[in-house]
Design a protein around this motif. Structure first.
Motif, PDB file in Angstrom:
ATOM      1  N   ALA A  40      -8.414   7.813   0.491  1.00 33.02           N
ATOM      2  CA  ALA A  40      -7.214   8.045  -0.326  1.00 33.02           C
ATOM      3  C   ALA A  40      -6.143   6.988  -0.077  1.00 33.02           C
ATOM      4  CB  ALA A  40      -6.652   9.439  -0.047  1.00 33.02           C
ATOM      5  N   ASP A  41      -6.235   6.261   1.048  1.00 37.12           N
ATOM      6  CA  ASP A  41      -5.231   5.254   1.399  1.00 37.12           C
ATOM      7  C   ASP A  41      -5.685   3.820   1.112  1.00 37.12           C
ATOM      8  OD1 ASP A  41      -3.416   7.177   2.311  1.00 37.12           O
ATOM      9  OD2 ASP A  41      -4.339   7.204   4.307  1.00 37.12           O
ATOM     10  N   TYR A  42      -6.884   3.633   0.567  1.00 37.97           N
ATOM     11  CA  TYR A  42      -7.389   2.283   0.303  1.00 37.97           C
ATOM     12  C   TYR A  42      -6.435   1.469  -0.564  1.00 37.97           C
ATOM     13  CZ  TYR A  42     -12.082   3.615   2.031  1.00 37.97           C
ATOM     14  OH  TYR A  42     -13.149   4.024   2.781  1.00 37.97           O
ATOM     15  N   ASP A  43      -5.962   2.055  -1.647  1.00 36.59           N
ATOM     16  CA  ASP A  43      -5.086   1.304  -2.561  1.00 36.59           C
ATOM     17  C   ASP A  43      -3.817   0.850  -1.862  1.00 36.59           C
ATOM     18  OD1 ASP A  43      -6.877   1.464  -4.662  1.00 36.59           O
ATOM     19  OD2 ASP A  43      -5.905   3.225  -5.565  1.00 36.59           O
ATOM     20  N   ALA A  44      -3.206   1.712  -1.068  1.00 37.08           N
ATOM     21  CA  ALA A  44      -1.981   1.342  -0.351  1.00 37.08           C
ATOM     22  C   ALA A  44      -2.266   0.237   0.662  1.00 37.08           C
ATOM     23  CB  ALA A  44      -1.390   2.563   0.348  1.00 37.08           C
ATOM     24  N   TRP A  45      -3.401   0.331   1.367  1.00 40.22           N
ATOM     25  CA  TRP A  45      -3.761  -0.674   2.372  1.00 40.22           C
ATOM     26  C   TRP A  45      -4.009  -2.038   1.734  1.00 40.22           C
ATOM     27  CZ3 TRP A  45      -3.504  -1.253   7.426  1.00 40.22           C
ATOM     28  CH2 TRP A  45      -4.240  -2.274   8.022  1.00 40.22           C
ATOM     29  N   LEU A  46      -4.664  -2.038   0.584  1.00 40.17           N
ATOM     30  CA  LEU A  46      -5.047  -3.296  -0.064  1.00 40.17           C
ATOM     31  C   LEU A  46      -3.984  -3.865  -1.001  1.00 40.17           C
ATOM     32  CD1 LEU A  46      -8.755  -2.389  -0.815  1.00 40.17           C
ATOM     33  CD2 LEU A  46      -7.902  -3.936   0.962  1.00 40.17           C
ATOM     34  N   PRO A  48      -1.144  -5.959  -1.991  1.00 40.61           N
ATOM     35  CA  PRO A  48      -0.420  -7.072  -1.365  1.00 40.61           C
ATOM     36  C   PRO A  48       1.101  -6.922  -1.445  1.00 40.61           C
ATOM     37  CG  PRO A  48      -1.491  -7.800  -3.385  1.00 40.61           C
ATOM     38  CD  PRO A  48      -1.926  -6.388  -3.149  1.00 40.61           C
ATOM     39  N   ALA A  49       1.590  -6.078  -2.328  1.00 39.91           N
ATOM     40  CA  ALA A  49       3.035  -5.855  -2.426  1.00 39.91           C
ATOM     41  C   ALA A  49       3.532  -4.896  -1.344  1.00 39.91           C
ATOM     42  CB  ALA A  49       3.383  -5.306  -3.809  1.00 39.91           C
ATOM     43  N   HIS A  50       2.623  -4.191  -0.713  1.00 33.52           N
ATOM     44  CA  HIS A  50       2.994  -3.230   0.337  1.00 33.52           C
ATOM     45  C   HIS A  50       3.194  -4.009   1.629  1.00 33.52           C
ATOM     46  CE1 HIS A  50       2.167   1.100   1.942  1.00 33.52           C
ATOM     47  NE2 HIS A  50       3.243   0.574   2.462  1.00 33.52           N
ATOM     48  N   GLN A  51       4.437  -4.249   2.016  1.00 31.28           N
ATOM     49  CA  GLN A  51       4.738  -5.121   3.145  1.00 31.28           C
ATOM     50  C   GLN A  51       5.344  -4.406   4.352  1.00 31.28           C
ATOM     51  OE1 GLN A  51       4.072  -8.582   3.221  1.00 31.28           O
ATOM     52  NE2 GLN A  51       2.885  -8.029   1.416  1.00 31.28           N
ATOM     53  N   ASP A  52       5.560  -3.094   4.281  1.00 36.38           N
ATOM     54  CA  ASP A  52       6.163  -2.361   5.390  1.00 36.38           C
ATOM     55  C   ASP A  52       5.116  -2.130   6.481  1.00 36.38           C
ATOM     56  OD1 ASP A  52       6.972  -0.151   7.102  1.00 36.38           O
ATOM     57  OD2 ASP A  52       8.645   0.130   5.690  1.00 36.38           O
TER      58      ASP A  52
END
Length: 97
Positions: A40-46, A48-52
């Motif tokens: 369920a977290d794959y999209d957030a992990w991958l 590139p805009a997620h920088q926190d």
């Protein structure tokens, strides 16, 4: 000549294994064990805009008990080898030939 983005030869398939100190039974085999990311977290992990970095670090978890199996494999297994037979279970000393 620009490379075609759809050309599979223009891309490298890579992976990274993030590890942590081994817990429970895994520590009998090796002092490190892989971290996991829930599907369920794959999209957030991958993304590139997620920088926190704190939010990303929170996505990494130790695999729950029973999700990792230890098994003997051929000593010829390396990251440079693509022969899938090398991942077959290796005979144990007590197995008959």
């Amino acid at each position: 000549m620009a490379e075609d983005d759809n050309d599979s030869a223009a891309w490298w398939a890579t992976c990274t294994i993030l590890t942590t100190e081994a817990a429970d039974a895994a520590g009998r085999i090796h002092p490190l064990m892989p971290l996991a990311i829930a599907p369920a977290d794959y999209d957030a992990w991958l993304d590139p805009a997620h920088q926190d970095s704190d939010e990303l670090r929170a996505l990494l978890t130790s695999p729950a008990g029973g999700r990792l199996d230890a098994r003997a494999v051929s000593t010829a297994t390396t990251c440079e080898t693509t022969d899938p037979q090398l991942l077959d279970d290796a005979p144990r000393a007590h197995d008959s030939p």
